[in-house]
Enzyme design. Structure first.
Site, mmCIF file in Angstrom:
data_model
loop_
_atom_site.group_PDB
_atom_site.id
_atom_site.type_symbol
_atom_site.label_atom_id
_atom_site.label_comp_id
_atom_site.label_asym_id
_atom_site.label_seq_id
_atom_site.Cartn_x
_atom_site.Cartn_y
_atom_site.Cartn_z
ATOM 1 N N ARG A 50 0.835 -1.211 0.000
ATOM 2 C CA ARG A 50 0.000 0.000 0.000
ATOM 3 C C ARG A 50 0.868 1.258 0.000
ATOM 4 N NH1 ARG A 50 -5.081 -1.586 3.933
ATOM 5 N NH2 ARG A 50 -6.128 -2.849 2.359
ATOM 6 N N ASP A 159 -16.227 9.061 8.090
ATOM 7 C CA ASP A 159 -15.092 8.173 7.865
ATOM 8 C C ASP A 159 -13.836 8.902 8.337
ATOM 9 O OD1 ASP A 159 -14.789 5.447 5.968
ATOM 10 O OD2 ASP A 159 -12.926 6.560 6.218
HETATM 11 C C1 LIG Z 1 -14.204 -1.671 4.334
HETATM 12 S S1 LIG Z 1 -14.751 -0.022 4.494
HETATM 13 C C2 LIG Z 1 -16.450 -0.278 4.895
HETATM 14 C C3 LIG Z 1 -17.358 0.585 4.074
HETATM 15 C C4 LIG Z 1 -18.852 0.341 4.286
HETATM 16 N N1 LIG Z 1 -19.230 0.524 5.660
HETATM 17 C C5 LIG Z 1 -19.244 -1.035 3.816
HETATM 18 O O1 LIG Z 1 -19.478 -1.934 4.628
HETATM 19 O O2 LIG Z 1 -19.337 -1.251 2.598
HETATM 20 C C6 LIG Z 1 -14.035 0.433 6.068
HETATM 21 C C7 LIG Z 1 -13.964 1.941 6.293
HETATM 22 O O3 LIG Z 1 -13.655 2.169 7.675
HETATM 23 C C8 LIG Z 1 -12.862 3.318 7.760
HETATM 24 N N2 LIG Z 1 -12.140 3.352 9.041
HETATM 25 C C9 LIG Z 1 -11.084 2.610 9.436
HETATM 26 N N3 LIG Z 1 -10.682 2.975 10.660
HETATM 27 C C10 LIG Z 1 -11.512 3.969 11.059
HETATM 28 C C11 LIG Z 1 -11.589 4.765 12.236
HETATM 29 N N4 LIG Z 1 -10.737 4.626 13.263
HETATM 30 N N5 LIG Z 1 -12.578 5.688 12.303
HETATM 31 C C12 LIG Z 1 -13.444 5.849 11.270
HETATM 32 N N6 LIG Z 1 -13.409 5.128 10.138
HETATM 33 C C13 LIG Z 1 -12.453 4.209 10.031
HETATM 34 C C14 LIG Z 1 -11.930 3.202 6.550
HETATM 35 O O4 LIG Z 1 -11.380 4.447 6.193
HETATM 36 C C15 LIG Z 1 -12.862 2.610 5.506
HETATM 37 O O5 LIG Z 1 -13.380 3.584 4.641
#
Ligand SMILES: C[S@@+](CC[C@H](N)C(=O)[O-])C[C@H]1O[C@@H](n2cnc3c(N)ncnc32)[C@H](O)[C@@H]1O
Length: 291
Positions: A50, A159
């Site tokens: 990444r 996010d």
């Molecule tokens: C795999 S995506 C999930 C997207 C959507 N909820 C779905 O299920 O399709 C995970 C998201 O969590 C966010 N994320 C990770 N750590 C986080 C944190 N500490 N606080 C807020 N968001 C976070 C990432 O940036 C990412 O966009």
């Protein structure tokens, strides 16, 4: 932070983009403290793959130079956001785990009636990535307005990744569109002309006027949010956290849920085994107890 670095930008050098043990400890400790992310040793290669993308983009010679750039220089702000964006996983798609949206559709008429017609339904998509979940919710709620014209709703998407939120705000999608029924595509999207990859723009002002997007790190001790929510979707997010963060985040999220409101998790996530005031309705769907 010292490591053997290639002398100049040379992405064919075997050491190019490799993360030393010391750097791995630094990065994973930082990401754990700041975001609650758990990155086990087996994920080192993934982390390298990444970050090497950023090295390439910046024509940097080594991870050491990149870490210095992100954490020590005045240009860090913009790159820091890209760093966070590259570290996190953003996989998402429209109508993901559609049974949950079907559940919401079936529940809402009764739920709304109980709220009283003057009330507003508030939904939070926590960890909304590039917006597919937020727009799916918008479509579902807007379709319900065909039979319930008074249905008033607001959707908050949050996010930790600023680039993902910017992309969500643009509302232009060129992949992950397969699950959208043709009728819905025609009604809510327009084709963006002149693109190599066919792209669709979400184009329903009625829905977008009810959506707000903002940065929120779920690992923060307090959440700055406009209200308490009837429905919270936090799907495929806590899976990336260590156990302590997972529990703390769930606790803070549930504190933001109205009594009688519903929490939706991802297919491999659970709130079972916690002492939270939740009733399990079906796997991944929970209702907050009234008392
Ligand atoms: C795999 S995506 C999930 C997207 C959507 N909820 C779905 O299920 O399709 C995970 C998201 O969590 C966010 N994320 C990770 N750590 C986080 C944190 N500490 N606080 C807020 N968001 C976070 C990432 O940036 C990412 O966009």
């Amino acid at each position: 932070m010292s490591e053997k670095t290639p002398p100049a930008f040379d992405d064919s050098h075997p050491a190019y983009g490799k993360i030393s043990d010391e750097q791995f400890s630094f990065l994973t400790q930082y990401l754990s403290n700041k975001y609650g992310l758990r990155i086990p040793r087996e994920k080192k290669v993934l982390l390298e793959s990444r970050l090497v993308k950023r090295l390439h983009a910046l024509k940097m010679t080594s991870i050491a130079a990149y870490i210095d750039h992100v954490f020590k220089t005045e240009h860090a702000d913009a790159e820091y956001q890209l760093f966070v964006d590259h570290i996190t996983t953003h996989k998402t798609f429209f109508f993901r785990e559609n049974y949950q949206f079907e559940f919401l559709k079936n529940l809402l008429p009764d739920y709304y009636r109980r709220l009283g017609s003057t009330r507003q339904v508030n939904i939070w998509s926590a960890g909304c990535s590039t917006g597919e979940e937020v727009y799916t919710l918008g479509i579902v709620l807007n379709e319900l307005r065909n039979d319930m014209p008074s249905l008033d709703y607001r959707i908050v998407g949050s996010d930790v990744s600023v680039p993902s939120l910017k992309s969500a705000a643009k509302g232009v999608f060129s992949s992950e569109l397969e699950n959208i029924p043709d009728r819905i595509k025609e009604k809510y999207f327009t084709v963006v002309p002149g693109r190599k990859n066919p792209s669709l723009r979400f184009n329903s002002p009625e829905v977008t006027s009810r959506i707000s997007l903002g940065v929120l790190n779920l690992n923060n001790k307090q959440y700055n949010l406009p209200c308490h929510f009837d429905f919270i979707f936090c799907r495929n997010v806590i899976i990336y956290f260590d156990a302590r963060t997972r529990n703390e985040v769930l606790e803070r999220i549930v504190a933001r849920l109205k009594p009688g409101g519903y929490l939706f998790l991802g297919h491999s996530e659970t709130a079972l085994g916690t002492t939270l005031p939740l009733k399990s309705i079906q796997p991944t769907i929970y209702q907050k107890l009234m008392t």
